[in-house]
Every structure is written in C-alpha cells, then in structure tokens.
Scaffold this motif. Structure first.
Motif: not given
Length: 325
Positions: A77-78, A290-296
């Motif tokens: 995500g970062i 929380d993993i939506s921060s990477s998927i988006q």
C-alpha cells in the motif's frame, strides 16, 4: 451468575461480561471493534496482563491472517499510494476534477499503512494500554475514508447527470473546501475515538459507512441508468461517461467488498460467543477492510497505466469533454 447484556452490541463498542465477575477487564481494539481481554488475577499469572495473542491462543490463525494482511498493506500500500501521489503531481496540468479527492485519499491511506509494526508489537508482546491511544487514532482515520470515496462519486455523478452545472463549477474551489471539511471531520472523529471517553461512540462508524454506501450505490445506479440511455452504440459513449462509470464501479466494488462486510455482520453478533467474535470474526473481517488501503491505489493505477503505455489519445481528445482530464 453472569450479568445479562442489557444493551445490544454495536459495531465499534461490543461489551461482553467476563466469565467470572470478580475478574476486571481491559479494553483492546481491532480496527473497528473492541476486544475485552481479561486481566487475570494475581493467583493465576502473578498479576501480569495478557496480550491479545495469549487471549486468542486457542484460535491464533485469524489473528495471524489479520497481521499478514496488515503487513501486505504496508509493503504494497505505501509504494502504491506514493506512486498515485507522484502520478497526480506529474499530471496535475492535465488532471481530472476528482483527482483532488483521490490525492487526499492516497495521503490518508499512506498514513494508515504505517501502523503494522506497532500493531504487531501490541498484539503479540505489549500489555500496556497506552499504545491503544495511537492505534485508535489510526483506526479513526481509516474509518473516515469512505467520505472521500463519496466525494469522488458525487463528482462523477455531477459530471454525467448534470454536465452544465458541472462545467460551471469545475473551476471553483468548492472541491478543496469539501476536502478540508472531510479532513476536519476525520481528525475530530479520530481524536474522539482515540480519547475513548464517549460511551457507545462506536455507533458513529455505522453512521459513516451506511450512508456512504447508500450514497455511492445511488450514484452508481444513476450513472448506469444514464449510460444505458446514452444511445444504442456503446462505442459512441461519451468518454466522460466512460471514465465516470469506471471510477464509480471501482469505488462501489471497494466499499462493498472491503467496508460493507463488517457492517453486514452486526445483526449476527448475538449468534457468536465473545471468544469467537473477538478472536475469529473481527480479525478476518477488519483485516480485509483495512487492505482496501492497498486495493484502492492499485485499482487507480491499473486504470491509468494502460493508457500511458498505449499512448492512445482517443479518450483524451474525443469530443468536447466537460471533464478537464
């Protein structure tokens, strides 16, 4: 006797009585839930607190799944969100009107992706409650991300359904004002959640996620209906409408797959024991949230990079677009 639960559990503040009324309880958090971990008596383990891992030792796999998803979020995500920020900065002279909301959402997600090391230490090793003030603030920031997604949907809705009004407003500062208001709400919510002084404050999350989901569903349905009426030839569809529909479908997929499951589980909380709910259901449900921060950012980049590789000017130059992209 175990005292009865007189108030139904809610998403953010679940209260469960301890098996022994003489054992005090300490609050531990997953992202959008509260774990009540027993503080064992002095006769059991010498008066020391126990960690989340020790409390869930009978079913540790969901906790490890949660931590694995959090570290995937950090390592994937970062860089993905930083790449989105770089791409938006690079193309700021030829950007979409909704890019300001995408930029702020990428900043928010980058911030949230920094917490896995602290979460790992807190859930496996630490027994102090002071670290939860920091984690609750991060969780509160993440809880507010649907507000930026709603802003993106609203922008796309105006572009497709009200193009004249959209054209008149596209050069004004109302988007920056909307972003500032969302940040004020986000920081106020996260700070209040971190302090944890308001009873049943967890209901505020439901007040964010459900209206946001309904609003984005409405936008998506309206845009789909407009596209259906745009003409029999889908190849002649206006490029603004194509971009708007793709963006809203991506957002709806994110909100439905990542944000809605924790809310959908709420009516079934009474059917789970406290241990199963806190050690099994919550880690998996909120791990995927929380993993939506990477998927988006990945979905955004997958939409952008094919056009960059093909260098196809068709979508950029076809027609008199009402969207500056």
């Amino acid at each position: 006797m175990v005292p009865p639960i007189t108030e139904p559990p809610n998403l953010r503040a679940l209260e469960y009585p301890s098996p022994a009324s003489s054992i005090p309880m300490e609050v531990f958090y997953y992202n959008s839930s509260i774990l009540y971990i027993h503080k064992l008596s002095n006769s059991s383990i010498g008066g020391g607190d126990i960690t989340v891992y020790e409390r869930c030792k009978a079913m540790p796999i969901p906790l490890f799944i949660y931590l694995v998803l959090q570290f995937i979020n950090m390592f994937l995500g970062i860089p993905a969100n930083v790449m989105v920020l770089w791409l938006l900065h690079k193309n700021k002279g030829d950007s979409s009107t909704s890019d300001i909301f995408i930029l702020h959402l990428a900043i928010l997600d980058t911030f949230f992706c920094l917490i896995p090391p602290l979460e790992l230490a807190n859930k496996l090793f630490l027994t102090t409650s002071s670290t939860w003030y920091v984690l609750r603030f991060f969780y509160g920031v993440k809880d507010s991300s649907p507000l930026f997604l709603s802003c993106i949907c609203m922008d796309r809705y105006m572009a497709v359904l009200h193009p004249i009004t959209f054209t008149e407003l596209k050069d004004r500062n109302h988007r920056a004002v909307c972003a500032a208001v969302v940040w004020l709400i986000t920081l106020a919510y996260a700070t209040t959640k971190s302090v944890d002084k308001i009873p049943n404050f967890g209901k505020a999350f439901v007040g964010i996620i459900l209206p946001a989901f309904a609003f984005m569903l409405f936008c998506n349905a309206a845009i789909l209906n407009a596209l259906r009426k745009s003409g029999p030839g889908r190849d002649d569809m206006h490029p603004v409408k194509k971009r708007a529909f793709k963006m809203v479908v991506i957002i709806l997929a994110i909100i439905f797959c990542n944000y809605f499951p924790p809310v959908a589980l709420m009516p079934f909380y009474d059917y789970f024991t406290a241990e199963v709910l806190n050690c099994y259901v919550h880690p998996v449900a909120f791990g995927f949230m929380d993993i939506s921060s990477s998927i988006q950012p990945i979905l955004y980049l997958s939409q952008k990079f094919p056009s960059l590789r093909c260098c196809c000017p068709k979508d950029q130059d076809s027609g008199n677009s009402t969207d500056p992209s």
